[in-house]
Design a protein around this motif. Structure first.
Motif, PDB file in Angstrom:
ATOM      1  N   ARG A 206       0.977  -1.539  -0.046  1.00 35.61           N
ATOM      2  CA  ARG A 206       0.158   0.177   0.483  1.00 35.61           C
ATOM      3  C   ARG A 206       0.697   1.315  -0.155  1.00 35.61           C
ATOM      4  NH1 ARG A 206      -4.203  -0.184   5.073  1.00 35.61           N
ATOM      5  NH2 ARG A 206      -4.827   1.737   3.639  1.00 35.61           N
ATOM      6  N   VAL A 207       1.519   1.226   0.903  1.00 32.06           N
ATOM      7  CA  VAL A 207       2.966   2.187   0.404  1.00 32.06           C
ATOM      8  C   VAL A 207       3.347   2.878  -0.421  1.00 32.06           C
ATOM      9  CG1 VAL A 207       4.750   3.349   1.706  1.00 32.06           C
ATOM     10  CG2 VAL A 207       3.192   1.819   3.520  1.00 32.06           C
ATOM     11  N   MET A 208       4.034   1.414  -1.440  1.00 31.24           N
ATOM     12  CA  MET A 208       4.563   0.932  -1.894  1.00 31.24           C
ATOM     13  C   MET A 208       3.638   1.823  -3.620  1.00 31.24           C
ATOM     14  SD  MET A 208       6.520  -1.275  -4.841  1.00 31.24           S
ATOM     15  CE  MET A 208       8.198  -1.266  -3.719  1.00 31.24           C
ATOM     16  N   LYS A 209       2.537   1.787  -3.322  1.00 30.79           N
ATOM     17  CA  LYS A 209       1.590   2.220  -4.487  1.00 30.79           C
ATOM     18  C   LYS A 209       1.391   4.065  -4.486  1.00 30.79           C
ATOM     19  CE  LYS A 209      -2.546  -0.702  -3.777  1.00 30.79           C
ATOM     20  NZ  LYS A 209      -3.396  -1.775  -3.611  1.00 30.79           N
ATOM     21  N   ARG A 210       1.174   4.231  -2.779  1.00 29.71           N
ATOM     22  CA  ARG A 210       0.610   5.503  -2.844  1.00 29.71           C
ATOM     23  C   ARG A 210       2.107   6.865  -3.182  1.00 29.71           C
ATOM     24  NH1 ARG A 210      -2.801   6.754   1.221  1.00 29.71           N
ATOM     25  NH2 ARG A 210      -1.357   9.094   1.739  1.00 29.71           N
ATOM     26  N   GLU A 211       3.168   5.376  -2.805  1.00 30.01           N
ATOM     27  CA  GLU A 211       4.459   6.933  -3.202  1.00 30.01           C
ATOM     28  C   GLU A 211       4.717   6.007  -4.585  1.00 30.01           C
ATOM     29  OE1 GLU A 211       6.590   8.774  -1.788  1.00 30.01           O
ATOM     30  OE2 GLU A 211       5.135   8.259   0.240  1.00 30.01           O
ATOM     31  N   ILE A 212       4.496   5.438  -4.910  1.00 26.23           N
ATOM     32  CA  ILE A 212       4.706   5.715  -6.700  1.00 26.23           C
ATOM     33  C   ILE A 212       3.763   6.688  -7.858  1.00 26.23           C
ATOM     34  CG2 ILE A 212       3.324   4.953  -9.461  1.00 26.23           C
ATOM     35  CD1 ILE A 212       4.310   1.736  -7.757  1.00 26.23           C
ATOM     36  N   VAL A 213       2.635   7.052  -7.143  1.00 24.91           N
ATOM     37  CA  VAL A 213       2.084   7.914  -7.597  1.00 24.91           C
ATOM     38  C   VAL A 213       1.968   9.333  -6.475  1.00 24.91           C
ATOM     39  CG1 VAL A 213      -0.665   8.926  -7.737  1.00 24.91           C
ATOM     40  CG2 VAL A 213      -0.096   6.667  -7.717  1.00 24.91           C
ATOM     41  N   SER A 214       2.703   9.342  -5.750  1.00 27.65           N
ATOM     42  CA  SER A 214       2.775  10.726  -5.040  1.00 27.65           C
ATOM     43  C   SER A 214       3.849  10.978  -5.580  1.00 27.65           C
ATOM     44  CB  SER A 214       3.235  11.110  -3.440  1.00 27.65           C
ATOM     45  OG  SER A 214       4.209  10.065  -3.141  1.00 27.65           O
ATOM     46  N   GLY A 215       5.114  10.478  -5.489  1.00 28.71           N
ATOM     47  CA  GLY A 215       6.819  10.530  -6.529  1.00 28.71           C
ATOM     48  C   GLY A 215       6.564  11.113  -7.290  1.00 28.71           C
ATOM     49  N   PHE A 216       5.807  10.290  -8.418  1.00 30.69           N
ATOM     50  CA  PHE A 216       5.558  10.320 -10.001  1.00 30.69           C
ATOM     51  C   PHE A 216       5.263  12.675  -9.914  1.00 30.69           C
ATOM     52  CE2 PHE A 216       2.847  11.200 -13.346  1.00 30.69           C
ATOM     53  CZ  PHE A 216       4.048  10.946 -14.717  1.00 30.69           C
ATOM     54  N   LEU A 217       4.251  12.227  -8.931  1.00 28.04           N
ATOM     55  CA  LEU A 217       4.080  13.388  -9.674  1.00 28.04           C
ATOM     56  C   LEU A 217       4.563  15.296  -9.093  1.00 28.04           C
ATOM     57  CD1 LEU A 217      -0.062  13.375  -7.679  1.00 28.04           C
ATOM     58  CD2 LEU A 217       0.813  13.765 -10.278  1.00 28.04           C
ATOM     59  N   LEU A 218       5.029  14.314  -7.783  1.00 23.03           N
ATOM     60  CA  LEU A 218       6.368  15.913  -6.998  1.00 23.03           C
ATOM     61  C   LEU A 218       7.382  16.371  -7.585  1.00 23.03           C
ATOM     62  CD1 LEU A 218       6.338  13.624  -3.897  1.00 23.03           C
ATOM     63  CD2 LEU A 218       5.074  16.048  -3.670  1.00 23.03           C
ATOM     64  N   GLY A 219       7.437  14.146  -8.774  1.00 17.93           N
ATOM     65  CA  GLY A 219       8.596  14.679  -9.681  1.00 17.93           C
ATOM     66  C   GLY A 219       8.461  15.561 -10.626  1.00 17.93           C
ATOM     67  N   LEU A 220       7.095  15.329 -11.471  1.00 18.62           N
ATOM     68  CA  LEU A 220       6.622  16.113 -12.396  1.00 18.62           C
ATOM     69  C   LEU A 220       6.370  17.594 -12.069  1.00 18.62           C
ATOM     70  CD1 LEU A 220       5.166  15.923 -15.415  1.00 18.62           C
ATOM     71  CD2 LEU A 220       2.682  16.240 -13.822  1.00 18.62           C
ATOM     72  N   ILE A 221       6.563  18.031 -10.859  1.00 19.71           N
ATOM     73  CA  ILE A 221       6.355  19.400 -10.487  1.00 19.71           C
ATOM     74  C   ILE A 221       8.042  20.160 -10.852  1.00 19.71           C
ATOM     75  CG2 ILE A 221       5.835  21.132  -8.780  1.00 19.71           C
ATOM     76  CD1 ILE A 221       4.074  18.751  -7.930  1.00 19.71           C
ATOM     77  N   LEU A 222       8.707  19.313 -10.021  1.00 18.43           N
ATOM     78  CA  LEU A 222       9.735  19.706 -10.409  1.00 18.43           C
ATOM     79  C   LEU A 222      10.336  19.544 -11.026  1.00 18.43           C
ATOM     80  CD1 LEU A 222      11.866  18.262  -7.169  1.00 18.43           C
ATOM     81  CD2 LEU A 222       9.957  20.239  -6.854  1.00 18.43           C
ATOM     82  N   GLY A 223       9.866  18.457 -12.095  1.00 16.72           N
ATOM     83  CA  GLY A 223      10.728  18.310 -14.027  1.00 16.72           C
ATOM     84  C   GLY A 223      10.309  19.815 -14.416  1.00 16.72           C
ATOM     85  N   ILE A 224       8.453  20.233 -14.804  1.00 12.92           N
ATOM     86  CA  ILE A 224       8.096  21.505 -14.920  1.00 12.92           C
ATOM     87  C   ILE A 224       9.079  22.631 -14.633  1.00 12.92           C
ATOM     88  CG2 ILE A 224       6.430  22.534 -15.377  1.00 12.92           C
ATOM     89  CD1 ILE A 224       4.276  20.342 -14.903  1.00 12.92           C
ATOM     90  N   LEU A 225       9.003  22.717 -13.384  1.00 17.56           N
ATOM     91  CA  LEU A 225      10.346  23.872 -12.502  1.00 17.56           C
ATOM     92  C   LEU A 225      11.490  23.733 -13.113  1.00 17.56           C
ATOM     93  CD1 LEU A 225       9.251  23.865  -9.270  1.00 17.56           C
ATOM     94  CD2 LEU A 225       8.613  25.884 -11.304  1.00 17.56           C
ATOM     95  N   GLY A 226      12.012  22.612 -13.397  1.00 18.35           N
ATOM     96  CA  GLY A 226      13.661  23.181 -14.243  1.00 18.35           C
ATOM     97  C   GLY A 226      13.454  22.807 -15.447  1.00 18.35           C
ATOM     98  N   PHE A 227      12.609  22.695 -16.598  1.00 18.18           N
ATOM     99  CA  PHE A 227      12.707  22.522 -17.857  1.00 18.18           C
ATOM    100  C   PHE A 227      12.317  24.570 -17.684  1.00 18.18           C
ATOM    101  CE2 PHE A 227      10.674  23.692 -21.657  1.00 18.18           C
ATOM    102  CZ  PHE A 227      11.102  22.845 -22.772  1.00 18.18           C
ATOM    103  N   ILE A 228      11.647  24.925 -17.320  1.00 17.57           N
ATOM    104  CA  ILE A 228      11.469  26.371 -16.985  1.00 17.57           C
ATOM    105  C   ILE A 228      12.533  27.356 -16.436  1.00 17.57           C
ATOM    106  CG2 ILE A 228      10.492  28.521 -15.469  1.00 17.57           C
ATOM    107  CD1 ILE A 228       7.670  26.476 -15.332  1.00 17.57           C
ATOM    108  N   ARG A 229      13.526  26.489 -15.428  1.00 17.17           N
ATOM    109  CA  ARG A 229      14.205  27.073 -15.174  1.00 17.17           C
ATOM    110  C   ARG A 229      15.601  27.472 -16.364  1.00 17.17           C
ATOM    111  NH1 ARG A 229      20.549  26.397 -15.365  1.00 17.17           N
ATOM    112  NH2 ARG A 229      21.387  27.429 -13.976  1.00 17.17           N
ATOM    113  N   ILE A 230      15.801  26.186 -17.424  1.00 12.09           N
ATOM    114  CA  ILE A 230      16.554  26.159 -17.994  1.00 12.09           C
ATOM    115  C   ILE A 230      16.135  27.107 -19.221  1.00 12.09           C
ATOM    116  CG2 ILE A 230      17.378  24.541 -20.267  1.00 12.09           C
ATOM    117  CD1 ILE A 230      18.584  23.783 -17.471  1.00 12.09           C
ATOM    118  N   MET A 231      15.116  26.855 -19.975  1.00 12.35           N
ATOM    119  CA  MET A 231      14.288  27.994 -20.426  1.00 12.35           C
ATOM    120  C   MET A 231      14.240  29.330 -19.788  1.00 12.35           C
ATOM    121  SD  MET A 231       9.960  28.410 -21.749  1.00 12.35           S
ATOM    122  CE  MET A 231       9.293  28.673 -20.025  1.00 12.35           C
TER     123      MET A 231
END
Length: 313
Positions: A206-231
């Protein structure tokens, strides 16, 4: 035992007892039968007998229970005292809330020290000799040092391939720190939940499933910010050349992968250590960060090779 005899017993023996908030009913062999709160005795009918006050909702500690389990039982049941019994149910004594508060403080102190990447100190910091302090801290520092050597090995392995894309090395701290931070967050949350009895080893999936979803969403947020930083930097300084979009994608995808991986590692390590019989607090923030540093660089450089091969490298 009749009501008046209960009160006589309290008057005779209560003065020397640690607490009289709870009375314990035992049989002739010393086996614990039940506990009765003093307020139930005082508010009972004068003609009542002990058997009428028994509700068979006994909560007790076992002599061989870990200290952490005793703390959790007190926390969950809102008691000021609990009886301690052996394997045969014979009452050995009681543990009061002040004892448990002392134990809880001791356990908390040990966990905090382990979170910082050191062995637990057995005495106050200022009372520990310099030699013992060095011994307590050196073990984990050596382990973390060898972990960082793996990080250096990964960089050396990709150094020649990425020599023509030197800007990627400048972005490394952005990637590995994000993975380490997400891993430390997940590890701290899971260890705390384990300490409070909110989750057990059986909850790992149950913890793994929650962390897969939350980790992906957190990574997506930072990934977008990282791309904006490069741009943004590209717009002001043309730092990344004509292929800045690919560099931004490398950073964005890497952040998604590293944060997701860090969350999974940070959340699963406490379960693995608990399964092996070790203290989950040993998966402290520095330990998780070091592990994620190595794997994070592998993820980062792999994306760089896949997306920039034939273009910048």
């Amino acid at each position: 035992m009749e009501y008046h005899r209960i009160l006589e017993h309290i008057r005779r023996y209560g003065k020397n007892s640690e607490t009289i908030d709870v009375l314990y009913v035992i049989d002739a062999a010393g086996k614990l039968i039940d506990d009765i709160r003093i307020k139930d005795v005082l508010m009972a009918d004068p003609n009542v007998v002990v058997g009428d006050l028994i509700d068979n909702r006994l909560i007790s500690l076992h002599a061989n229970d870990p200290q952490e389990e005793a703390v959790n039982i007190f926390r969950m049941n809102n008691r000021v005292a609990l009886p301690v019994v052996d394997e045969q149910g014979i009452m050995l004594g009681i543990v009061t809330i002040d004892d448990i508060l002392w134990v809880a403080n001791e356990e908390y102190t040990e966990d905090m020290q382990r979170f910082g990447g050191t062995e637990a100190l057995d005495e106050p910091y200022l009372d520990v000799s310099i030699v013992n302090l060095v011994k307590k801290r050196s073990g984990w520092l050596v382990v973390l040092f060898f972990g960082q050597l793996l990080t250096a090995t990964v960089i050396e392995h990709f150094e020649h391939q990425l020599a023509s894309a030197i800007m990627l090395f400048a972005l490394m701290p952005l990637i590995i720190s994000s993975g380490g931070n997400s891993g430390s967050q997940a590890s701290t949350l899971i260890i705390q939940a384990m300490a409070l009895g909110e989750i057990t080893i059986g909850d790992w999936w149950r913890v793994m499933k929650r962390e897969i979803v939350s980790g992906f969403l957190l990574g997506l947020i930072l990934g977008i910010l990282g791309f904006i930083r490069i741009m943004t930097f590209q717009g002001f300084s043309d730092a990344y050349g004509e292929h800045w979009v690919l560099v931004g994608l490398v950073v964005g995808f890497s952040l998604v992968g590293v944060v997701l991986w860090g969350s999974l590692m940070g959340s699963m390590l406490p379960f693995i250590l608990r399964k092996l019989g070790a203290d989950p607090a040993s998966s402290s923030a520095p330990f998780v960060s070091t592990l994620v540093d190595v794997t994070g660089l592998l993820i980062y450089f792999t994306f760089a090779v896949l997306l920039l091969k034939g273009v910048l490298i």
